[in-house]
Design a protein around this motif. Structure first.
Motif, PDB file in Angstrom:
ATOM      1  N   LYS A 231       0.780  -1.505   0.096  1.00 55.20           N
ATOM      2  CA  LYS A 231       0.207   0.346  -0.128  1.00 55.20           C
ATOM      3  C   LYS A 231       0.946   0.909  -0.082  1.00 55.20           C
ATOM      4  O   LYS A 231       0.466   2.426  -0.647  1.00 55.20           O
ATOM      5  CB  LYS A 231      -1.079  -0.161   1.369  1.00 55.20           C
ATOM      6  N   LEU A 232       1.944   0.955   0.860  1.00 58.49           N
ATOM      7  CA  LEU A 232       2.648   2.401   0.816  1.00 58.49           C
ATOM      8  C   LEU A 232       3.268   2.785  -0.680  1.00 58.49           C
ATOM      9  O   LEU A 232       3.769   3.610  -0.695  1.00 58.49           O
ATOM     10  CB  LEU A 232       3.386   2.283   2.792  1.00 58.49           C
ATOM     11  N   ARG A 233       3.830   1.190  -0.989  1.00 52.77           N
ATOM     12  CA  ARG A 233       4.532   1.737  -2.003  1.00 52.77           C
ATOM     13  C   ARG A 233       3.707   2.132  -3.088  1.00 52.77           C
ATOM     14  O   ARG A 233       4.263   2.917  -4.331  1.00 52.77           O
ATOM     15  CB  ARG A 233       5.036   0.399  -2.553  1.00 52.77           C
ATOM     16  N   LEU A 234       2.135   1.775  -3.299  1.00 55.67           N
ATOM     17  CA  LEU A 234       1.443   2.257  -4.557  1.00 55.67           C
ATOM     18  C   LEU A 234       1.491   4.047  -3.901  1.00 55.67           C
ATOM     19  O   LEU A 234       1.313   4.538  -4.816  1.00 55.67           O
ATOM     20  CB  LEU A 234       0.312   1.899  -3.626  1.00 55.67           C
ATOM     21  N   ILE A 235       1.539   4.709  -2.148  1.00 58.95           N
ATOM     22  CA  ILE A 235       1.243   5.974  -2.439  1.00 58.95           C
ATOM     23  C   ILE A 235       2.120   6.605  -2.671  1.00 58.95           C
ATOM     24  O   ILE A 235       2.305   7.505  -3.502  1.00 58.95           O
ATOM     25  CB  ILE A 235       1.149   5.818  -0.716  1.00 58.95           C
ATOM     26  N   ALA A 236       3.243   6.196  -1.949  1.00 62.54           N
ATOM     27  CA  ALA A 236       4.666   7.175  -2.866  1.00 62.54           C
ATOM     28  C   ALA A 236       4.535   6.769  -4.501  1.00 62.54           C
ATOM     29  O   ALA A 236       5.025   8.145  -5.400  1.00 62.54           O
ATOM     30  CB  ALA A 236       5.935   5.775  -2.112  1.00 62.54           C
ATOM     31  N   LEU A 237       4.328   5.811  -4.970  1.00 62.24           N
ATOM     32  CA  LEU A 237       4.649   5.846  -6.523  1.00 62.24           C
ATOM     33  C   LEU A 237       3.093   7.401  -6.756  1.00 62.24           C
ATOM     34  O   LEU A 237       3.961   7.632  -8.033  1.00 62.24           O
ATOM     35  CB  LEU A 237       4.038   4.496  -6.926  1.00 62.24           C
ATOM     36  N   THR A 238       2.520   6.396  -6.718  1.00 66.66           N
ATOM     37  CA  THR A 238       0.459   7.684  -7.044  1.00 66.66           C
ATOM     38  C   THR A 238       1.834   9.365  -6.882  1.00 66.66           C
ATOM     39  O   THR A 238       1.508  10.407  -7.335  1.00 66.66           O
ATOM     40  CB  THR A 238       0.098   7.251  -6.451  1.00 66.66           C
ATOM     41  N   PHE A 239       2.059   9.578  -5.920  1.00 64.89           N
ATOM     42  CA  PHE A 239       2.157  11.133  -5.119  1.00 64.89           C
ATOM     43  C   PHE A 239       3.585  11.730  -4.877  1.00 64.89           C
ATOM     44  O   PHE A 239       3.632  12.992  -5.522  1.00 64.89           O
ATOM     45  CB  PHE A 239       1.411  11.154  -3.353  1.00 64.89           C
ATOM     46  N   GLY A 240       4.525  10.811  -5.415  1.00 60.64           N
ATOM     47  CA  GLY A 240       5.717  11.413  -5.058  1.00 60.64           C
ATOM     48  C   GLY A 240       6.027  11.423  -6.698  1.00 60.64           C
ATOM     49  O   GLY A 240       7.022  12.162  -6.893  1.00 60.64           O
ATOM     50  N   TYR A 241       5.765  10.502  -7.322  1.00 62.66           N
ATOM     51  CA  TYR A 241       6.134  10.512  -8.900  1.00 62.66           C
ATOM     52  C   TYR A 241       5.149  10.516 -10.070  1.00 62.66           C
ATOM     53  O   TYR A 241       5.601  11.910 -11.028  1.00 62.66           O
ATOM     54  CB  TYR A 241       7.022   8.682  -8.942  1.00 62.66           C
ATOM     55  N   GLY A 242       3.703   9.684  -9.719  1.00 59.21           N
ATOM     56  CA  GLY A 242       3.170   9.869 -11.595  1.00 59.21           C
ATOM     57  C   GLY A 242       2.530  11.299 -11.160  1.00 59.21           C
ATOM     58  O   GLY A 242       2.164  11.880 -11.784  1.00 59.21           O
ATOM     59  N   LEU A 243       1.594  11.526 -10.207  1.00 57.57           N
ATOM     60  CA  LEU A 243       0.639  13.121 -10.033  1.00 57.57           C
ATOM     61  C   LEU A 243       1.372  13.660 -10.541  1.00 57.57           C
ATOM     62  O   LEU A 243       1.061  14.679 -11.016  1.00 57.57           O
ATOM     63  CB  LEU A 243       0.246  13.216  -8.926  1.00 57.57           C
ATOM     64  N   PRO A 244       2.435  14.365 -10.165  1.00 60.99           N
ATOM     65  CA  PRO A 244       3.596  14.983 -10.287  1.00 60.99           C
ATOM     66  C   PRO A 244       3.921  15.461 -11.342  1.00 60.99           C
ATOM     67  O   PRO A 244       3.701  16.774 -11.738  1.00 60.99           O
ATOM     68  CB  PRO A 244       5.022  15.306  -9.331  1.00 60.99           C
ATOM     69  N   VAL A 245       4.395  13.972 -12.491  1.00 56.65           N
ATOM     70  CA  VAL A 245       4.483  14.435 -13.977  1.00 56.65           C
ATOM     71  C   VAL A 245       3.632  14.199 -14.519  1.00 56.65           C
ATOM     72  O   VAL A 245       2.573  15.547 -15.003  1.00 56.65           O
ATOM     73  CB  VAL A 245       4.955  12.527 -14.537  1.00 56.65           C
ATOM     74  N   VAL A 246       2.197  14.020 -14.400  1.00 57.32           N
ATOM     75  CA  VAL A 246       0.730  14.654 -14.618  1.00 57.32           C
ATOM     76  C   VAL A 246       0.517  16.242 -14.981  1.00 57.32           C
ATOM     77  O   VAL A 246      -0.151  16.969 -15.790  1.00 57.32           O
ATOM     78  CB  VAL A 246      -0.650  13.760 -14.469  1.00 57.32           C
ATOM     79  N   LEU A 247       0.708  16.632 -13.513  1.00 57.96           N
ATOM     80  CA  LEU A 247       0.532  18.012 -12.986  1.00 57.96           C
ATOM     81  C   LEU A 247       1.610  18.497 -14.252  1.00 57.96           C
ATOM     82  O   LEU A 247       1.194  20.205 -14.899  1.00 57.96           O
ATOM     83  CB  LEU A 247       0.519  18.037 -11.567  1.00 57.96           C
ATOM     84  N   LEU A 248       2.657  18.507 -13.930  1.00 57.94           N
ATOM     85  CA  LEU A 248       3.559  19.067 -15.251  1.00 57.94           C
ATOM     86  C   LEU A 248       3.631  19.028 -16.166  1.00 57.94           C
ATOM     87  O   LEU A 248       3.965  19.911 -17.121  1.00 57.94           O
ATOM     88  CB  LEU A 248       5.310  18.233 -14.426  1.00 57.94           C
ATOM     89  N   VAL A 249       2.875  18.030 -17.108  1.00 58.73           N
ATOM     90  CA  VAL A 249       2.775  18.035 -18.284  1.00 58.73           C
ATOM     91  C   VAL A 249       1.585  18.912 -18.754  1.00 58.73           C
ATOM     92  O   VAL A 249       1.198  18.410 -20.352  1.00 58.73           O
ATOM     93  CB  VAL A 249       2.845  16.929 -18.937  1.00 58.73           C
ATOM     94  N   ILE A 250       0.631  19.044 -18.078  1.00 57.31           N
ATOM     95  CA  ILE A 250      -0.175  19.749 -18.851  1.00 57.31           C
ATOM     96  C   ILE A 250      -0.332  21.587 -19.099  1.00 57.31           C
ATOM     97  O   ILE A 250       0.743  21.947 -17.950  1.00 57.31           O
ATOM     98  CB  ILE A 250      -1.521  20.342 -17.528  1.00 57.31           C
ATOM     99  N   PRO A 251      -0.376  21.414 -20.038  1.00 56.86           N
ATOM    100  CA  PRO A 251       0.224  22.661 -21.046  1.00 56.86           C
ATOM    101  C   PRO A 251      -0.098  24.189 -19.541  1.00 56.86           C
ATOM    102  O   PRO A 251      -1.452  24.303 -19.915  1.00 56.86           O
ATOM    103  CB  PRO A 251      -0.130  22.861 -22.518  1.00 56.86           C
ATOM    104  N   ALA A 252       0.210  24.643 -19.984  1.00 56.35           N
ATOM    105  CA  ALA A 252       0.187  26.535 -19.635  1.00 56.35           C
ATOM    106  C   ALA A 252      -0.567  26.206 -18.325  1.00 56.35           C
ATOM    107  O   ALA A 252      -1.555  27.191 -18.114  1.00 56.35           O
ATOM    108  CB  ALA A 252      -0.133  27.419 -20.839  1.00 56.35           C
ATOM    109  N   ALA A 253      -0.089  25.294 -17.283  1.00 61.15           N
ATOM    110  CA  ALA A 253      -0.406  25.221 -16.261  1.00 61.15           C
ATOM    111  C   ALA A 253      -0.117  26.360 -14.909  1.00 61.15           C
ATOM    112  O   ALA A 253       0.519  26.933 -14.931  1.00 61.15           O
ATOM    113  CB  ALA A 253       0.274  23.998 -15.192  1.00 61.15           C
ATOM    114  N   PRO A 254      -1.082  26.743 -14.327  1.00 57.40           N
ATOM    115  CA  PRO A 254      -0.817  27.750 -13.583  1.00 57.40           C
ATOM    116  C   PRO A 254      -0.155  27.388 -12.516  1.00 57.40           C
ATOM    117  O   PRO A 254       0.523  25.987 -11.798  1.00 57.40           O
ATOM    118  CB  PRO A 254      -2.315  28.001 -13.066  1.00 57.40           C
ATOM    119  N   HIS A 255       0.595  28.639 -11.703  1.00 56.52           N
ATOM    120  CA  HIS A 255       1.298  28.080 -10.313  1.00 56.52           C
ATOM    121  C   HIS A 255       1.177  27.182  -9.448  1.00 56.52           C
ATOM    122  O   HIS A 255       1.796  26.744  -9.137  1.00 56.52           O
ATOM    123  CB  HIS A 255       1.986  29.041  -9.865  1.00 56.52           C
ATOM    124  N   LEU A 256      -0.766  27.675  -9.120  1.00 60.92           N
ATOM    125  CA  LEU A 256      -0.703  26.797  -8.389  1.00 60.92           C
ATOM    126  C   LEU A 256      -0.628  24.943  -8.721  1.00 60.92           C
ATOM    127  O   LEU A 256      -0.691  24.155  -7.448  1.00 60.92           O
ATOM    128  CB  LEU A 256      -2.719  27.499  -8.019  1.00 60.92           C
TER     129      LEU A 256
END
Lengths: 293, 259
Positions: A231-256
């Motif tokens: 469970k913790l590995r899944l949490i680490a992968l999702t929040f540590g790596y997955g979600l940030p990558v998704v948020l970063l590749v959104i074009p023209a993403a706001p600072h928030l």
């Protein structure tokens, strides 16, 4: 190993802080003035805060200066020197950038190199330990350096670089778990080699030395349930790596969204670092019959 | 400095006989006593008389069960303390120089005044030989009773480590393992003395003598059983009558029901 909050905070935040200093030293982004002041404040808060946290677990923090003496053999001593050197050199660079509006490029490059070396020496403190087979692998420095670079890029606002580095760091993270899970079994150290009693038959720990607990059990024997770990590995992968990558590749993403990516990354990496310690099997646990291998 | 000496003049250490050790823990207690009352910070206890006692020990005795392919299991008592390794990983990781290995006799020691209590040396030791004292905040480990073995104010017979002096079974031996002619070296050669965790590359000085194969096993005894005089199972005469009479009384239970 006991997942002490002081070491988890130390390795996570100093890794982030020196990662950010590395990018700032390379002029990514090429900031001066108030923006620079703000970014350096974050970098120094993380790096220095992390280093201070590491002194909390010392029995005698007032003697911490002695830790600078044994750089010839000790990675911990080398880390002390490199971290202070990196902070001082980057301090000069930061001062010029913030107050003189000047970027001293050679100083910045030296500071970046020293920051990288600091994180390397931190990772070597763990990777050098033959007694913890899960850590005794080149993937440990790769894991810590990768995270420091990815987190540094994220904090420095280098979105494309950060996304790429996070993807690489995620791959290294998964490899570190995969290789680590069989590391103790592959190390050749088991109860038979620990006691030398394997020749006549199968050895089993019959009775521990004491009815109660002790320093060794508290410090080195921490058993994480397999389901808990997954469970913790899944949490680490999702929040540590997955979600940030998704948020970063959104074009023209706001600072928030950038800020959200950083917070998510931090939460995921804290989970990953907790596992890094809690799942690490020290061979002394064999003497207490606490390891399956 | 935490550089290891290239070689040491002598290699003082222990030879522990797993065949002889009876697991009485006398060595544990004498070690705790001597090292609390003498050199360095005392070995503290926490909640010593409460529900969750724990404390610092430099020597602990484990017990292991060996189950061979055939035959009965064997219990082996296993004292464990610092092995004073030639390639001591605990020494080189120390950031302050508090940990060191003496070039004259190979004893691994901690200078408690320089120890910051970071615990890294205990992490580096595969044997669990080092324990951070909870009260003093410094690393404690076996000193090979350096304050006994060179202590001319003690009678000569006492100039050995406390655990060796105390062992009532004679399972612990002290000497120079670097001298092939020493008593301990000859004992190791004669009995096939072994290293613990040789794959860790620590080159321990202390050696362990494996338990000898046991001769007086249950199977061997069984081979004599047919020659033993049979034990009477049926009683006769007055006792036989009394036994049956008591069985017949109300409330009395037969042997079968009792077992």
């Amino acid at each position: 190993m006991h997942p002490a909050p002081s070491v988890i905070i130390f390795t996570t935040f100093s890794g982030l802080g020196f990662g950010l200093l590395l990018f700032l030293g390379l002029g990514l982004p090429p900031v001066t003035g108030w923006v620079a002041f703000f970014l350096y404040a974050i970098a120094y808060a993380c790096a220095v805060g992390g280093l201070l946290a590491s002194t909390f677990h010392l029995g005698h923090p007032e003697r911490a200066l002695k830790a600078f003496t044994q750089w010839r053999t000790s990675w911990l001593s080398r880390e002390a020197w490199l971290s202070v050197a990196a902070l001082l050199v980057m301090g000069i660079y930061a001062f010029a950038a913030v107050f003189l509006d000047t970027r001293l490029t050679p100083v910045g490059i030296l500071g970046a190199a020293l920051s990288l070396a600091t994180v390397s020496s931190t990772s070597m403190i763990y990777a050098q330990l033959k007694t913890v087979p899960r850590w005794h692998h080149w993937l440990t420095p790769a894991h810590m350096l990768g995270l420091s670079l990815a987190g540094g890029a994220l904090l420095a606002g280098q979105m494309t670089v950060a996304a790429a580095l996070l993807a690489v760091a995620a791959a290294v993270q998964v490899a570190h778990w995969q290789v680590g899970d069989s590391a103790l079994a592959r190390s050749g150290t088991n109860l038979a080699s620990a006691t030398g009693l394997g020749a006549p038959g199968r050895v089993r720990a019959f009775e521990p030395p004491h009815t109660g607990t002790n320093y060794l059990l508290r410090e080195f024997v921490h058993v994480v349930g397999r389901r808990h770990s997954r469970k913790l590995r899944l949490i680490a992968l999702t929040f540590g790596y997955g979600l940030p990558v998704v948020l970063l590749v959104i074009p023209a993403a706001p600072h928030l969204l950038g800020a959200l990516a950083i917070l998510s990354h931090l939460a995921g990496i804290l989970a990953s670092r907790w596992l890094f310690f809690a799942e690490a099997e020290h061979v002394v646990g064999l003497y207490y019959g606490k390891r399956a291998a | 400095m935490t550089d290891l000496p290239a070689s040491t003049d002598r290699k003082l250490g222990l030879v522990i006989d797993l065949d002889t050790c009876v697991g009485c823990h006398a060595c544990v207690i004498s070690c705790k006593g001597w090292n609390t009352e003498n050199y360095g910070a005392p070995l503290s206890d926490a909640d010593a008389y409460g529900g969750d006692p724990s404390g610092t020990f430099l020597n602990r005795v484990h017990s292991y069960e060996i189950t061979p392919e055939e035959g009965p299991a064997q219990l082996v008592h296993f004292p464990k303390s610092c092995l004073h390794c030639e390639d001591a990983p605990c020494v080189t990781v120390c950031p302050t120089g508090a940990s060191y290995k003496r070039s004259e006799d190979g004893i691994v020691l901690v200078n408690e005044d320089a120890c910051i209590g970071c615990g890294l040396c205990a992490w580096a030791c595969p044997y669990g030989a080092r324990e951070l004292d909870a009260l003093e905040g410094v690393m404690k480990k076996c000193t090979l009773c350096v304050d006994r073995i060179y202590n001319n104010t003690l009678p000569e017979i006492d100039r050995v480590p406390s655990c060796v002096r105390t062992c009532p079974a004679g399972a612990r031996h002290f000497g120079d393992l670097g001298d092939p002619d020493s008593d301990v070296s000859q004992l190791v050669a004669a009995r096939g003395g072994m290293d613990l965790m040789p794959e860790q590359g620590t080159k321990p000085v202390n050696k362990y003598l494996p338990p000898r194969p046991k001769q007086d096993r249950a199977e061997d005894l069984d081979s004599l059983a047919p020659y033993l005089a049979p034990v009477a199972e049926d009683q006769s005469g007055f006792l036989g009558w009394l036994d049956k009479a008591l069985d017949r009384l109300p409330g009395a239970r037969s042997d079968e029901e009792m077992s």
